[in-house]
Design an enzyme around this catalytic site. Structure first.
Site, mmCIF file in Angstrom:
data_model
loop_
_atom_site.group_PDB
_atom_site.id
_atom_site.type_symbol
_atom_site.label_atom_id
_atom_site.label_comp_id
_atom_site.label_asym_id
_atom_site.label_seq_id
_atom_site.Cartn_x
_atom_site.Cartn_y
_atom_site.Cartn_z
ATOM 1 N N ASP A 206 -2.209 58.131 48.394
ATOM 2 C CA ASP A 206 -3.264 57.119 48.385
ATOM 3 C C ASP A 206 -4.223 57.486 49.518
ATOM 4 O OD1 ASP A 206 -4.725 54.748 47.854
ATOM 5 O OD2 ASP A 206 -3.634 53.720 49.447
ATOM 6 N N GLU B 52 -4.837 59.058 43.670
ATOM 7 C CA GLU B 52 -5.686 58.014 43.109
ATOM 8 C C GLU B 52 -7.077 58.563 42.809
ATOM 9 O OE1 GLU B 52 -5.755 53.476 44.004
ATOM 10 O OE2 GLU B 52 -7.048 54.474 45.471
ATOM 11 N N ASP C 102 -0.569 50.967 52.289
ATOM 12 C CA ASP C 102 -0.974 52.317 51.866
ATOM 13 C C ASP C 102 0.224 53.124 51.361
ATOM 14 O OD1 ASP C 102 -3.867 52.248 52.702
ATOM 15 O OD2 ASP C 102 -2.909 51.808 54.615
#
Length: 186
Positions: free
Chosen positions: A20, A82, A154
């Protein structure tokens, strides 16, 4: 003399790294998925890349080097990151894109193919709704992996990214249709 093939030996688990990316913190999550689809937690953390007043190029270097070190230590076979979404603030979107680029470069330098998922695909895979909020994702990731205590946001998002890829690769194998064909044409 005949050769025998063992039908009972299942392929080894596949280790998946979920990333991420972020210019302040980059989430890292690693899971193993076995031949039956069972997902096991291996590691998670948030790389704090903005500590010590680091300028932006230094942060990108920290993302790249931190991820390379994690890949060297845990030896993932596959990586998921992502996909960039449209942000309201152009400067934030550019910084996120650059952090994502540093993460992708780290994986590619290590010879891995990078699989990309949108935030809504991740939420759908983990929570069951593409509109889930961060706390729902954190809760479901912890429940799915049997983790106790609070899970940093996160790191939870990175684990969710790895879980999404594990589910997607299993579905792709069962159905026999490439993931690219799943996407709706707009």
């Amino acid at each position: 003399m005949t050769d025998t093939v063992s039908l009972t030996s299942a392929p080894a688990a596949v280790r998946i790294l979920g990333i991420d990316p972020g210019s302040q913190r980059t989430g890292v999550g690693i899971v193993d998925v076995d031949a039956r689809g069972r997902i096991t937690h291996v590691h998670h953390q948030a790389l704090a890349v903005s500590t010590g007043g680091a300028d932006f190029p230094e942060r990108l270097k920290r993302i790249f080097e931190g991820l390379c070190a994690i890949m060297d230590e845990y030896a993932p076979a596959e990586t998921s990151v992502e996909r960039v979404f449209m942000a309201r603030n152009a400067d934030s979107a550019l910084k996120l894109g650059q952090a994502r680029g540093a993460a992708i470069c780290a994986a590619v330098v290590r010879g891995m193919i990078v699989h990309e998922y949108s935030p809504s695909e991740v939420k759908q895979a983990v929570v069951g709704s593409g509109r889930a909020d961060k706390t729902q994702v954190q809760h479901m990731v912890a429940a799915m992996l049997g983790l106790k205590g609070p899970l940093q946001a996160d790191a939870a998002d990175a684990l969710a990214m790895a879980i999404t890829h594990a589910h997607t690769r299993a579905s792709t194998a069962r159905v026999g249709i490439p993931r690219a064909a799943w996407r709706r044409r707009r």
